[in-house]
Structures are given as structure tokens and as C-alpha cells.
Design a protein around this motif. Structure first.
Motif, PDB file in Angstrom:
ATOM      1  N   LYS A 195       0.835  -1.211   0.000  1.00 43.86           N
ATOM      2  CA  LYS A 195       0.000   0.000   0.000  1.00 43.86           C
ATOM      3  C   LYS A 195       0.865   1.255   0.000  1.00 43.86           C
ATOM      4  O   LYS A 195       0.555   2.236  -0.671  1.00 43.86           O
ATOM      5  N   ILE A 196       1.970   1.187   0.773  1.00 46.59           N
ATOM      6  CA  ILE A 196       2.860   2.359   0.831  1.00 46.59           C
ATOM      7  C   ILE A 196       3.460   2.625  -0.548  1.00 46.59           C
ATOM      8  O   ILE A 196       3.451   3.758  -1.043  1.00 46.59           O
ATOM      9  N   VAL A 197       3.954   1.563  -1.199  1.00 44.96           N
ATOM     10  CA  VAL A 197       4.591   1.746  -2.522  1.00 44.96           C
ATOM     11  C   VAL A 197       3.567   2.268  -3.528  1.00 44.96           C
ATOM     12  O   VAL A 197       3.878   3.125  -4.369  1.00 44.96           O
ATOM     13  N   ALA A 198       2.322   1.800  -3.395  1.00 42.03           N
ATOM     14  CA  ALA A 198       1.276   2.281  -4.311  1.00 42.03           C
ATOM     15  C   ALA A 198       1.051   3.788  -4.154  1.00 42.03           C
ATOM     16  O   ALA A 198       0.560   4.452  -5.073  1.00 42.03           O
ATOM     17  N   GLY A 199       1.438   4.323  -3.002  1.00 43.25           N
ATOM     18  CA  GLY A 199       1.260   5.761  -2.754  1.00 43.25           C
ATOM     19  C   GLY A 199       2.493   6.597  -3.072  1.00 43.25           C
ATOM     20  O   GLY A 199       2.523   7.800  -2.783  1.00 43.25           O
ATOM     21  N   ILE A 200       3.502   5.981  -3.659  1.00 41.89           N
ATOM     22  CA  ILE A 200       4.712   6.737  -4.036  1.00 41.89           C
ATOM     23  C   ILE A 200       4.573   7.144  -5.498  1.00 41.89           C
ATOM     24  O   ILE A 200       4.557   6.274  -6.385  1.00 41.89           O
ATOM     25  N   PRO A 201       4.468   8.440  -5.777  1.00 40.08           N
ATOM     26  CA  PRO A 201       4.204   8.870  -7.157  1.00 40.08           C
ATOM     27  C   PRO A 201       5.161   8.319  -8.210  1.00 40.08           C
ATOM     28  O   PRO A 201       4.723   7.989  -9.305  1.00 40.08           O
ATOM     29  N   VAL A 202       6.465   8.189  -7.911  1.00 41.59           N
ATOM     30  CA  VAL A 202       7.357   7.663  -8.954  1.00 41.59           C
ATOM     31  C   VAL A 202       7.176   6.154  -9.140  1.00 41.59           C
ATOM     32  O   VAL A 202       7.724   5.580 -10.078  1.00 41.59           O
ATOM     33  N   GLY A 203       6.426   5.511  -8.258  1.00 41.62           N
ATOM     34  CA  GLY A 203       6.052   4.117  -8.465  1.00 41.62           C
ATOM     35  C   GLY A 203       7.101   3.095  -8.088  1.00 41.62           C
ATOM     36  O   GLY A 203       7.036   1.946  -8.526  1.00 41.62           O
ATOM     37  N   ARG A 204       8.044   3.472  -7.272  1.00 39.56           N
ATOM     38  CA  ARG A 204       9.071   2.506  -6.851  1.00 39.56           C
ATOM     39  C   ARG A 204       9.661   2.952  -5.522  1.00 39.56           C
ATOM     40  O   ARG A 204       9.512   4.114  -5.115  1.00 39.56           O
ATOM     41  N   LEU A 205      10.320   1.991  -4.850  1.00 40.57           N
ATOM     42  CA  LEU A 205      11.128   2.334  -3.682  1.00 40.57           C
ATOM     43  C   LEU A 205      12.367   3.087  -4.150  1.00 40.57           C
ATOM     44  O   LEU A 205      12.815   2.926  -5.294  1.00 40.57           O
ATOM     45  N   GLY A 206      12.925   3.861  -3.230  1.00 45.31           N
ATOM     46  CA  GLY A 206      14.221   4.474  -3.527  1.00 45.31           C
ATOM     47  C   GLY A 206      15.331   3.454  -3.360  1.00 45.31           C
ATOM     48  O   GLY A 206      15.108   2.320  -2.921  1.00 45.31           O
ATOM     49  N   ASN A 207      16.540   3.861  -3.706  1.00 46.92           N
ATOM     50  CA  ASN A 207      17.694   2.985  -3.478  1.00 46.92           C
ATOM     51  C   ASN A 207      18.842   3.802  -2.903  1.00 46.92           C
ATOM     52  O   ASN A 207      18.757   5.033  -2.797  1.00 46.92           O
ATOM     53  N   GLY A 208      19.889   3.089  -2.522  1.00 41.84           N
ATOM     54  CA  GLY A 208      21.007   3.761  -1.864  1.00 41.84           C
ATOM     55  C   GLY A 208      21.587   4.881  -2.707  1.00 41.84           C
ATOM     56  O   GLY A 208      21.936   5.945  -2.190  1.00 41.84           O
ATOM     57  N   THR A 230      16.864  20.863   4.854  1.00 40.63           N
ATOM     58  CA  THR A 230      16.398  19.472   4.787  1.00 40.63           C
ATOM     59  C   THR A 230      16.095  19.140   3.339  1.00 40.63           C
ATOM     60  O   THR A 230      15.350  19.880   2.677  1.00 40.63           O
ATOM     61  N   PHE A 231      16.703  18.081   2.846  1.00 44.00           N
ATOM     62  CA  PHE A 231      16.505  17.668   1.452  1.00 44.00           C
ATOM     63  C   PHE A 231      15.658  16.408   1.412  1.00 44.00           C
ATOM     64  O   PHE A 231      16.016  15.393   2.004  1.00 44.00           O
ATOM     65  N   ASP A 232      14.536  16.475   0.718  1.00 45.92           N
ATOM     66  CA  ASP A 232      13.660  15.317   0.591  1.00 45.92           C
ATOM     67  C   ASP A 232      14.059  14.490  -0.625  1.00 45.92           C
ATOM     68  O   ASP A 232      14.312  15.041  -1.699  1.00 45.92           O
ATOM     69  N   ALA A 233      14.115  13.183  -0.438  1.00 45.46           N
ATOM     70  CA  ALA A 233      14.306  12.266  -1.579  1.00 45.46           C
ATOM     71  C   ALA A 233      13.343  11.118  -1.335  1.00 45.46           C
ATOM     72  O   ALA A 233      13.690  10.125  -0.689  1.00 45.46           O
ATOM     73  N   ASN A 234      12.104  11.306  -1.783  1.00 46.01           N
ATOM     74  CA  ASN A 234      11.060  10.345  -1.401  1.00 46.01           C
ATOM     75  C   ASN A 234      10.151   9.948  -2.554  1.00 46.01           C
ATOM     76  O   ASN A 234       9.059   9.401  -2.321  1.00 46.01           O
ATOM     77  N   GLY A 235      10.575  10.217  -3.773  1.00 47.69           N
ATOM     78  CA  GLY A 235       9.773   9.822  -4.939  1.00 47.69           C
ATOM     79  C   GLY A 235       8.450  10.563  -5.030  1.00 47.69           C
ATOM     80  O   GLY A 235       7.524  10.091  -5.696  1.00 47.69           O
ATOM     81  N   GLY A 236       8.374  11.705  -4.345  1.00 51.82           N
ATOM     82  CA  GLY A 236       7.139  12.505  -4.404  1.00 51.82           C
ATOM     83  C   GLY A 236       6.090  12.089  -3.385  1.00 51.82           C
ATOM     84  O   GLY A 236       4.972  12.602  -3.389  1.00 51.82           O
ATOM     85  N   GLN A 237       6.477  11.186  -2.461  1.00 50.13           N
ATOM     86  CA  GLN A 237       5.496  10.667  -1.496  1.00 50.13           C
ATOM     87  C   GLN A 237       5.012  11.751  -0.538  1.00 50.13           C
ATOM     88  O   GLN A 237       3.877  11.728  -0.074  1.00 50.13           O
ATOM     89  N   PHE A 238       5.899  12.682  -0.223  1.00 52.54           N
ATOM     90  CA  PHE A 238       5.536  13.771   0.695  1.00 52.54           C
ATOM     91  C   PHE A 238       6.263  15.024   0.252  1.00 52.54           C
ATOM     92  O   PHE A 238       7.472  14.992   0.015  1.00 52.54           O
ATOM     93  N   MET A 239       5.529  16.132   0.157  1.00 50.00           N
ATOM     94  CA  MET A 239       6.148  17.395  -0.235  1.00 50.00           C
ATOM     95  C   MET A 239       5.967  18.384   0.899  1.00 50.00           C
ATOM     96  O   MET A 239       4.844  18.754   1.230  1.00 50.00           O
ATOM     97  N   ALA A 240       7.089  18.753   1.530  1.00 49.19           N
ATOM     98  CA  ALA A 240       7.016  19.601   2.726  1.00 49.19           C
ATOM     99  C   ALA A 240       6.589  21.013   2.356  1.00 49.19           C
ATOM    100  O   ALA A 240       6.902  21.481   1.270  1.00 49.19           O
TER     101      ALA A 240
END
Ligand code: CAA
Length: 240
Positions: A195-208, A230-240
Motif C-alpha cells: 500500500k505504501i509503494v502504491a502511494g509513491i508517485p514515482v512508483g518505486r522504492l528508492g535505493n542507496g 532538509t533535502f527530501d528524496a522520497n519519490g514525491g510521497q511527501f512534499m514539505a
């Protein structure tokens, strides 16, 4: 390059990717791990990056450990506070042990490591501290009152230390990764993670690599005007 970078939790997950990226960029890198000896040994054999072992939740251990790194490798110019654990539980079931373990390891460690590295950085007039927070420190997450509190605490710590250090050419920044393909995220129950991955706009988990590129950017000598951010790298899941 002569700069020395120290990465906590640096033998697995995001920390390992960050350590390798820094090494590949020419830094002299050391990593710290606590307990997974097999993973640490495999990392050392694969990368030849030095691995030190202590508990970053322990202030004295950090003081002694940093001394050891400095005598064997050199003064720590770049500190990446990455080490973190989860003890997920909804608050009405969370134990004091689950609360304390996460606060001490994820937030206490940032104090313990930074406090023991900052005086040398101030004397030398250079430092880069990069603190790994989390999207869940910004937006909260069911089952993570402890983790979210620690990761949000890191953001306040980062801004305060950035202000204190600005005149000394020491920058202090935070990165807030989203869900990445690490052991930590793999431990989330599958139906919850789907469910969490389905809510990530880029459609995938991040990687190292997605996170390491930000660390490299912030570690650079030329990044001297960027601090307290603070730098976000979250595939668009949350925009501060
Ligand atoms: N809204 C409100 N309440 C909810 C809910 C929702 N969407 N989902 C669950 N709950 C409540 C349930 O009602 C239940 O409460 P009751 O006991 O009063 O009925 C309670 O939560 C527990 O529910 P379950 O018994 O179904 O679940 P559990 O106790 O076995 O596990 C959990 C709950 C620990 C939160 C589990 O779902 C979980 O692990 N979730 C994932 C948490 C997560 O995303 N962690 C991230 C780890 S990765 C990481 O942290 C890296 C990073 O930086 C991103």
C-alpha cells in the motif's frame, strides 16, 4: 583527496551505499557498525573500506571510536549520521524499551557523534555534517511514534547546530529519505508495504544511490552556502 568521511551504520543499507559513493568520489572513508558482524565483514571484503565497531547510542564509545578513527585514518571532516533502527508498534502497545531504543540510537547517536566530532571541525575550520532523517519524521507514520519523534528531532538538531557552526565553515544539513529498498523497509509487513509503494508517485522504492548522490552534493567543499536545510528524496510521497 585528503578529506576523511565517517559514516555511521555504514556497512548495510543506505549507509553502505553512502560509504561506497564517498569512496568512489575520492574521500577516505570509515564506517561504524554495531552488531551485524557478518554483514560488516562482507562489506569490508567487498569494498576494502575500513569498518569500526561501537554502539553509537553510547556517548563514551563514540568519543573513543572517533579518537580511534582519527588516529588510524585522519581527522573527521565529513560526518554522516545515518545509523538507525526501527521498533515499530502502535503507541498503545509500544513498550518503554521500544521507545528508548529508537530515541537513543536514532537521535541520541546524532548528539553523541556530532558532539565528539565538532570540536575538531571547529579547530580546523571545516566540517560537513549530514544527518539522515526520514519522510516519516516529516509526516508521521502509524506504528512509528518513536521513530518519527527521533527523525523529527534530528531536523531541529540540524538547524540549531547549523546556526552555531555557520561561522566556522561547518555546514549541517539533513536528508529525509522516503521508503528505500533496504532491510529495514523489507521488514515492513508485505500488505502494508504494498500500500505504501502504491502511494509513491514515482512508483518505486528508492535505493542507496538515490540518497548517496545528495550526500555527495552536501559533502563537497563547494557546498559551503547550504546549511540548516532538509533535502527530501522520497519519490514525491511527501512534499514539505
Ligand atoms: N488507521 C488507524 N489505525 C490503524 C491503522 C490505520 N490506517 N492501521 C492500523 N491501525 C491500528 C489498528 O486499529 C490497531 O489498533 P487496535 O489494537 O486498537 O485495534 C493497531 O493499529 C494495530 O493494528 P494491527 O494489529 O493490524 O497491526 P500490528 O500491531 O501487528 O502492526 C504496525 C501495526 C506496527 C503499525 C504495522 O502495521 C507496521 O509495521 N506498519 C509499518 C510501519 C512502517 O511504515 N514502518 C516503516 C519502517 S521503514 C522506515 O522507517 C524507513 C523510513 O525512514 C521510511
Amino acid at each position: 583527496m585528503d578529506r576523511v568521511a565517517l559514516v555511521t551504520g555504514g556497512t548495510r543499507g543506505l549507509g553502505a551505499a553512502i560509504a561506497v559513493a564517498l569512496r568512489d568520489a575520492g574521500y577516505r572513508v570509515a564506517t561504524v557498525h554495531r552488531s551485524n558482524v557478518d554483514a560488516a565483514q562482507a562489506f569490508r571484503e567487498k569494498t576494502s573500506i575500513p569498518v569500526f565497531c561501537w554502539d553509537v547510542a553510547d556517548f563514551s564509545a563514540c568519543r573513543e571510536g572517533i579518537r580511534q578513527v582519527e588516529s588510524e585514518i585522519g581527522p573527521v571532516d565529513i560526518l554522516v549520521n545515518n545509523a538507525g533502527i526501527t521498533r515499530d508498534a502502535v503507541l498503545h502497545r509500544m513498550t518503554p524499551e521500544q521507545w528508548s531504543a529508537v530515541i537513543l540510537t536514532n537521535l541520541g547517536s546524532v548528539f553523541n557523534m556530532s558532539r565528539n566530532a565538532i570540536e575538531g571541525m571547529r579547530e580546523r575550520g571545516f566540517g560537513r555534517i549530514v544527518n539522515i532523517s526520514s519522510v516519516n519524521g516529516e509526516r508521521g507514520q502509524i506504528g512509528q511514534a518513536n521513530y518519527a519523534a527521533a527523525k523529527a528531532g534530528i531536523l531541529g538538531f540540524t538547524k540549531s547546530l547549523a546556526l552555531e557552526s555557520a561561522r566556522k565553515n561547518i555546514t549541517v544539513n539533513a536528508i529525509a529519505p522516503g521508503y528505500c529498498d533496504t532491510d529495514m523497509v523489507a521488514a515492513v509487513p508485505k500488505e502494508v508495504l504494498d500500500k505504501i509503494v502504491a502511494g509513491i508517485p514515482v512508483g518505486r522504492l528508492g535505493n542507496g544511490g538515490d540518497i548517496a548522490r545528495l550526500v555527495l552534493f552536501l559533502a563537497d567543499d563547494a557546498a559551503s552556502f547550504i546549511t540548516g536545510a532538509t533535502f527530501d528524496a522520497n519519490g514525491g510521497q511527501f512534499m514539505a
